[in-house]
Scaffold this active site. Structure first.
Site, PDB file in Angstrom:
ATOM      1  N   GLU A  25       0.851  -1.194   0.000  1.00 45.61           N
ATOM      2  CA  GLU A  25       0.000   0.000   0.000  1.00 45.61           C
ATOM      3  C   GLU A  25       0.883   1.239   0.000  1.00 45.61           C
ATOM      4  O   GLU A  25       1.963   1.221   0.574  1.00 45.61           O
ATOM      5  CB  GLU A  25      -0.850   0.047   1.280  1.00 45.61           C
ATOM      6  CG  GLU A  25      -1.690  -1.178   1.493  1.00 45.61           C
ATOM      7  CD  GLU A  25      -2.285  -1.226   2.909  1.00 45.61           C
ATOM      8  OE1 GLU A  25      -2.338  -0.183   3.582  1.00 45.61           O
ATOM      9  OE2 GLU A  25      -2.677  -2.322   3.322  1.00 45.61           O
ATOM     10  N   LYS A  80       2.299   4.574   1.445  1.00 45.08           N
ATOM     11  CA  LYS A  80       2.321   5.142   2.797  1.00 45.08           C
ATOM     12  C   LYS A  80       1.888   6.593   2.662  1.00 45.08           C
ATOM     13  O   LYS A  80       2.625   7.449   2.189  1.00 45.08           O
ATOM     14  CB  LYS A  80       3.721   5.037   3.417  1.00 45.08           C
ATOM     15  CG  LYS A  80       3.688   5.479   4.869  1.00 45.08           C
ATOM     16  CD  LYS A  80       4.914   5.028   5.609  1.00 45.08           C
ATOM     17  CE  LYS A  80       4.806   5.250   7.096  1.00 45.08           C
ATOM     18  NZ  LYS A  80       4.492   6.588   7.507  1.00 45.08           N
ATOM     19  N   ASP A 126       0.837  10.335   3.443  1.00 43.54           N
ATOM     20  CA  ASP A 126       1.474  11.289   4.358  1.00 43.54           C
ATOM     21  C   ASP A 126       0.420  12.225   4.943  1.00 43.54           C
ATOM     22  O   ASP A 126       0.227  13.338   4.492  1.00 43.54           O
ATOM     23  CB  ASP A 126       2.546  12.076   3.595  1.00 43.54           C
ATOM     24  CG  ASP A 126       3.628  12.559   4.529  1.00 43.54           C
ATOM     25  OD1 ASP A 126       3.572  12.209   5.719  1.00 43.54           O
ATOM     26  OD2 ASP A 126       4.514  13.286   4.065  1.00 43.54           O
ATOM     27  N   TYR A 184      -8.315   7.820   3.232  1.00 40.75           N
ATOM     28  CA  TYR A 184      -8.274   6.436   2.732  1.00 40.75           C
ATOM     29  C   TYR A 184      -8.227   5.489   3.922  1.00 40.75           C
ATOM     30  O   TYR A 184      -7.518   5.738   4.907  1.00 40.75           O
ATOM     31  CB  TYR A 184      -7.029   6.191   1.869  1.00 40.75           C
ATOM     32  CG  TYR A 184      -7.171   6.653   0.433  1.00 40.75           C
ATOM     33  CD1 TYR A 184      -8.356   6.466  -0.272  1.00 40.75           C
ATOM     34  CD2 TYR A 184      -6.103   7.268  -0.216  1.00 40.75           C
ATOM     35  CE1 TYR A 184      -8.481   6.890  -1.589  1.00 40.75           C
ATOM     36  CE2 TYR A 184      -6.213   7.693  -1.535  1.00 40.75           C
ATOM     37  CZ  TYR A 184      -7.415   7.506  -2.212  1.00 40.75           C
ATOM     38  OH  TYR A 184      -7.538   7.914  -3.501  1.00 40.75           O
ATOM     39  N   LYS A 235      10.531   3.365   3.396  1.00 40.54           N
ATOM     40  CA  LYS A 235      10.509   4.795   3.111  1.00 40.54           C
ATOM     41  C   LYS A 235      11.210   5.099   1.791  1.00 40.54           C
ATOM     42  O   LYS A 235      12.215   4.471   1.464  1.00 40.54           O
ATOM     43  CB  LYS A 235      11.222   5.558   4.226  1.00 40.54           C
ATOM     44  CG  LYS A 235      10.505   5.550   5.562  1.00 40.54           C
ATOM     45  CD  LYS A 235       9.219   6.336   5.489  1.00 40.54           C
ATOM     46  CE  LYS A 235       8.622   6.620   6.833  1.00 40.54           C
ATOM     47  NZ  LYS A 235       9.282   7.626   7.600  1.00 40.54           N
ATOM     48  N   CYS A 271      29.897  26.206  30.424  1.00 36.16           N
ATOM     49  CA  CYS A 271      28.491  26.217  29.994  1.00 36.16           C
ATOM     50  C   CYS A 271      28.153  27.608  29.446  1.00 36.16           C
ATOM     51  O   CYS A 271      28.429  28.612  30.113  1.00 36.16           O
ATOM     52  CB  CYS A 271      27.587  25.879  31.183  1.00 36.16           C
ATOM     53  SG  CYS A 271      25.834  26.128  30.825  1.00 36.16           S
ATOM     54  N   CYS A 299      25.505  29.190  32.189  1.00 38.15           N
ATOM     55  CA  CYS A 299      25.810  29.520  33.582  1.00 38.15           C
ATOM     56  C   CYS A 299      27.312  29.568  33.854  1.00 38.15           C
ATOM     57  O   CYS A 299      27.723  29.778  34.988  1.00 38.15           O
ATOM     58  CB  CYS A 299      25.131  28.526  34.521  1.00 38.15           C
ATOM     59  SG  CYS A 299      25.873  26.895  34.465  1.00 38.15           S
ATOM     60  N   CYS A 332      26.862  20.047  31.453  1.00 41.53           N
ATOM     61  CA  CYS A 332      27.093  21.157  32.365  1.00 41.53           C
ATOM     62  C   CYS A 332      26.961  20.575  33.766  1.00 41.53           C
ATOM     63  O   CYS A 332      26.011  19.850  34.062  1.00 41.53           O
ATOM     64  CB  CYS A 332      26.042  22.238  32.134  1.00 41.53           C
ATOM     65  SG  CYS A 332      25.946  23.400  33.496  1.00 41.53           S
ATOM     66  N   CYS A 377      21.821  25.741  36.929  1.00 41.82           N
ATOM     67  CA  CYS A 377      21.972  26.263  35.568  1.00 41.82           C
ATOM     68  C   CYS A 377      20.583  26.623  35.044  1.00 41.82           C
ATOM     69  O   CYS A 377      19.692  25.765  34.975  1.00 41.82           O
ATOM     70  CB  CYS A 377      22.631  25.205  34.684  1.00 41.82           C
ATOM     71  SG  CYS A 377      22.632  25.642  32.944  1.00 41.82           S
TER      72      CYS A 377
HETATM   73  S1  IVH Z   1      -0.945   0.633   8.853  1.00 35.86           S
HETATM   74  C1  IVH Z   1      -0.873  -1.611  12.569  1.00 35.86           C
HETATM   75  N1  IVH Z   1      -1.040   1.529   6.405  1.00 35.86           N
HETATM   76  O1  IVH Z   1       1.911   5.519   8.932  1.00 35.86           O
HETATM   77  C2  IVH Z   1      -0.416  -0.818  11.414  1.00 35.86           C
HETATM   78  N2  IVH Z   1      -0.315   3.031   8.102  1.00 35.86           N
HETATM   79  O2  IVH Z   1       4.302   5.128  10.479  1.00 35.86           O
HETATM   80  C3  IVH Z   1      -0.767   0.602  11.528  1.00 35.86           C
HETATM   81  N3  IVH Z   1       0.209   5.280   7.306  1.00 35.86           N
HETATM   82  O3  IVH Z   1       0.323   5.762  12.072  1.00 35.86           O
HETATM   83  C4  IVH Z   1      -0.572   1.443  10.366  1.00 35.86           C
HETATM   84  N4  IVH Z   1      -0.272   4.936   5.200  1.00 35.86           N
HETATM   85  O4  IVH Z   1      -0.634   7.142  10.095  1.00 35.86           O
HETATM   86  C5  IVH Z   1      -0.755   1.822   7.675  1.00 35.86           C
HETATM   87  N5  IVH Z   1      -1.205   2.202   4.203  1.00 35.86           N
HETATM   88  C6  IVH Z   1      -0.923   2.486   5.459  1.00 35.86           C
HETATM   89  C7  IVH Z   1      -0.490   3.775   5.854  1.00 35.86           C
HETATM   90  C8  IVH Z   1      -0.184   3.995   7.196  1.00 35.86           C
HETATM   91  C9  IVH Z   1       0.134   5.828   6.089  1.00 35.86           C
HETATM   92  C10 IVH Z   1       0.659   5.991   8.521  1.00 35.86           C
HETATM   93  C11 IVH Z   1      -0.247   5.845   9.725  1.00 35.86           C
HETATM   94  C12 IVH Z   1       0.613   5.253  10.801  1.00 35.86           C
HETATM   95  C13 IVH Z   1       1.984   5.639  10.333  1.00 35.86           C
HETATM   96  C14 IVH Z   1       3.047   4.727  10.890  1.00 35.86           C
END
Ligand code: IVH
Length: 678
Positions: free
Chosen positions: A116, A118, A120, A226, A317, A411, A414, A429, A435
């Site tokens: 899926e 990720k 943002d 989503y 990532k 420092c 202080c 320090c 301080c």
């Molecule tokens: S699953 C138990 N799926 O990424 C698994 N998270 O770094 C929980 N996020 O808090 C997350 N796209 O806000 C999942 N396709 C996706 C996602 C996703 C974005 C975010 C989500 C999570 C964060 C973790």
């Protein structure tokens, strides 16, 4: 309106039509009617409902906006915690993850993953009861979030009622609220035109929009959503896989991202990653990587999770963004515990969605390793929400004037001597709470959101209070008077009253928050919670020896030493006593009762070798929580706890579909009240 059509029927038809147009517009990106015609339908429904308020229902599309502004957000306890994800930053880290998955599940064949994007944005949990949206909450700390129901109801893409015949009694949907790029650009252009500060990136814009106390403001923000997961599911069986779950989501009318695919084995996973990376720039919303999830729920359960994140999923990532800029100066900051951190001040540079002006160099060793000098051109990297860093100096561009940076010996705040402790990378320090920088930082920490959560006591205010010597310890916060507050810069009557109220409110807290707020070295939120759960009372903890402390899960010799030294100092004991004398209190910390715990009344089998406890200890802990421990796996078994080298019991449990818990999952379950049953 068709004159012969009964009123109720007409209203229902309008609602159905509007909901369908919403779905076409927000989810399918294929509107069937012009905006003006849609507005016409909405207006007709509004007029009919205004004439017949007795016919208004909670899921009517007119109910998306309308609530009065809130004074503050209420807290919501997540029935099932909202977990986070571990990260992989390259192919080999993903491959290591896949190997761990196969080892844990005892598989030699390729695993099928759902891949899926990720997204943002920010995670949200939507609770539907009998199909009706009743509560929406932010992730917060994973256990507790903020109730943002009124705001979420304004997001057109989120159904107020689930569709279809298979709607469960209770379901908690997890997903991401985000701001598509086009809407973000428009919002920022409007902000700039109005002389306001634009948002740094779509994620901040989404978070800022969702955390408005007035839902009418949220309603004007172009938010989308989503779905990607599930919290609670009651009243129907769980589908067998993540991909089947997505089919169910779609059938319920929930928006599901159209960039999801399955991949079998590492090679296909790499390809799916590359394919999304290639599409990234063309997508109408921001993504910062891909998420891989083991597709089969049976496999997911056998792999389990650690307290923070599942072990069956990982985020890969996208590479960080990098830019070059110039180091204008280097100075040092004094932290809460006196740690001296060198910081490079940079010519502002826009990288990874934010403007970076300061970058930490962590400590003296790191500074010398990278050999960053004033005047140098450096490469700055920022990946996702990771703090920006200097990757390297562009040596070819170094001028003759750039000389190595010398750390100060005194420092900067202080003027006390700085000291380096054997075996530690940081310089500190030596002045402790004499301080002023340390005083300032410890007060900020005490008041921070995860500690006492004093609303409105920002950094600038703490700085003034400490500089004017009105506050020298966290306890002094509670003796501040209205007059003292009004003597501060930019402090009006109302803000002073609000702050006094917030301080009063913060007196009612929890023991873990209080302990965390004291700022004992190495005691983060998790350790503070373990300490509170183990000792129950502050007195017992204050008197505990290092040996006793080391019996607490999560506490090793270093933490134990810091706790003991903290309470040995008369100054600290005095601050704690003064705080208590001002009325700081918390509910008694109780061990969970047998009936509350997810393991109570469950039939549990132990197999394999556990590393953190003996079999007898595990059995005793289980029995203590009201679980029945038996010797062999059958259909009646609720959980199999599988240690290292589990054999035939594991295979049998898997074939019977019994939930298998890893040792880590079991330990975190012992410590918490997670509900694993579906
Ligand atoms: S699953 C138990 N799926 O990424 C698994 N998270 O770094 C929980 N996020 O808090 C997350 N796209 O806000 C999942 N396709 C996706 C996602 C996703 C974005 C975010 C989500 C999570 C964060 C973790």
């Amino acid at each position: 309106m068709n004159a012969s059509e009964p009123l109720q029927q007409r209203i229902q038809r309008l609602r159905d039509d509007i909901n369908q147009h919403n779905q076409r517009y927000y989810q399918l990106d294929a509107p069937q009617i012009a905006d003006a015609d849609y507005d016409q339908l909405m207006r007709e429904l509004e007029t009919l409902e205004a004439e017949h308020p007795e016919l208004i229902t909670a899921d009517s599309p007119t109910q998306r906006v309308g609530a009065a502004p809130l004074a503050s957000f209420q807290q919501v306890l997540h029935q099932v915690p909202m977990l986070s994800l571990d990260n992989a930053f390259n192919d080999s880290e993903f491959e290591a993850f896949d190997k761990r998955v196969r080892d844990r599940a005892d598989l030699t064949e390729d695993v099928t993953y759902l891949v899926e994007p990720k997204l943002d944005g920010l995670a949200i949990s939507l609770r539907y009861e009998e199909g009706l949206l009743v509560c929406a909450a932010t992730r917060g700390d994973g256990q507790r979030g903020e109730n943002v129901t009124e705001n979420v109801k304004t997001i057109g893409a989120i159904p107020l009622r689930l569709k279809g015949d298979t709607v469960p009694a209770v379901v908690e949907i997890r997903g991401e609220v985000f701001m598509p790029l086009q809407g973000f650009d428009q919002l920022n252009s409007a902000a700039i035109a109005a002389g306001e500060k634009p948002f740094a990136n779509p994620r901040n814009a989404a978070a800022g929009s969702l955390r408005q106390l007035d839902s009418k403001i949220t309603a004007k923000r172009p938010l989308a959503f989503y779905t990607y997961g599930l919290g609670v599911l009651d009243g129907m069986p769980l589908p067998s896989s993540q991909s089947d779950l997505f089919l169910l989501f779609a059938a319920w009318g929930l928006p599901v991202c159209d960039q999801i695919s399955t991949a079998k084995g590492v090679q296909q996973c790499h390809e799916a990653y590359q394919s999304l990376a290639d599409k990234r720039a063309k997508l109408p919303y921001e993504i910062d990587g891909v998420v891989y999830k083991v597709n089969s729920f049976r496999l997911q359960q056998s792999i389990g999770f650690v307290s923070r994140a599942p072990r069956w999923a990982i985020a890969r990532k996208f590479p960080a963004q990098e830019k070059t800029t110039q180091v204008l100066s280097i100075d040092v900051q004094v932290g809460r515990t006196g740690s001296i951190t060198p910081v490079a001040r940079l010519a502002p540079v826009f990288v990874g969605g934010v403007t970076v002006t300061n970058v930490t160099l962590h400590n003296e060793d790191e500074l010398h390793r990278k050999d960053v000098r004033i005047g140098d051109t450096v490469i700055v990297r920022r990946a996702g929400d990771v703090i920006p860093e200097i990757v390297a100096v562009v040596i070819e561009q170094r001028t003759a004037e750039a000389v190595p940076y010398q750390m100060p010996t005194l420092c900067p705040v202080c003027s006390s001597p700085l000291e380096k402790i054997e075996g530690e990378a940081v310089i500190r320090c030596s002045a402790g709470l004499y301080c002023q920088a340390q005083v300032k930082e410890s007060v900020k920490h005490f008041a921070s959101r995860k500690a006492m959560d004093v609303d409105g006591l920002g950094d600038k205010l703490v700085e003034q209070l400490v500089a004017k010597k009105l506050v020298q310890t966290p306890a002094d916060l509670y003796s501040l008077t209205r007059e003292q507050l009004l003597s501060l810069e930019r402090m009006a009557d109302k803000s002073a009253d609000n702050l006094l109220q917030a301080l009063e409110k913060s007196k009612s807290t929890t023991l873990p928050r209080f302990l965390y707020g004291l700022g004992i070295r190495e005691v983060g939120e998790v350790t503070a919670t373990s300490l509170a759960q183990h000792f129950g009372q502050l007195d017992a903890l204050q008197q505990a020896s290092a040996e006793v402390l080391e019996q607490v899960p999560d506490v090793g010799p270093i933490v134990a030493k810091h706790v003991v030294s903290f309470f040995q100092l008369a100054h600290n004991r005095e601050v704690v006593n003064t705080l208590l004398s001002y009325g700081i209190h918390w509910p008694e910390v109780k061990a969970l009762t047998k009936t509350q715990h997810a393991l109570s009344d469950k039939v549990v089998v132990l197999t394999g070798t556990l590393s953190s406890m003996t079999r007898d200890q595990a059995k005793a802990a289980l029995q203590d929580l009201g679980a029945k421990v038996t010797g062999s796996v059958s259909k009646k078994t609720d959980f199999l706890i599988a240690g290292e080298e589990s054999g035939s019991k594991l295979t049998k449990a898997q074939s019977l579909g019994v939930t298998v818990l890893s040792e880590e999952a079991f330990v975190s379950l012992l410590q918490s009240n997670l509900d694993l049953t579906d």
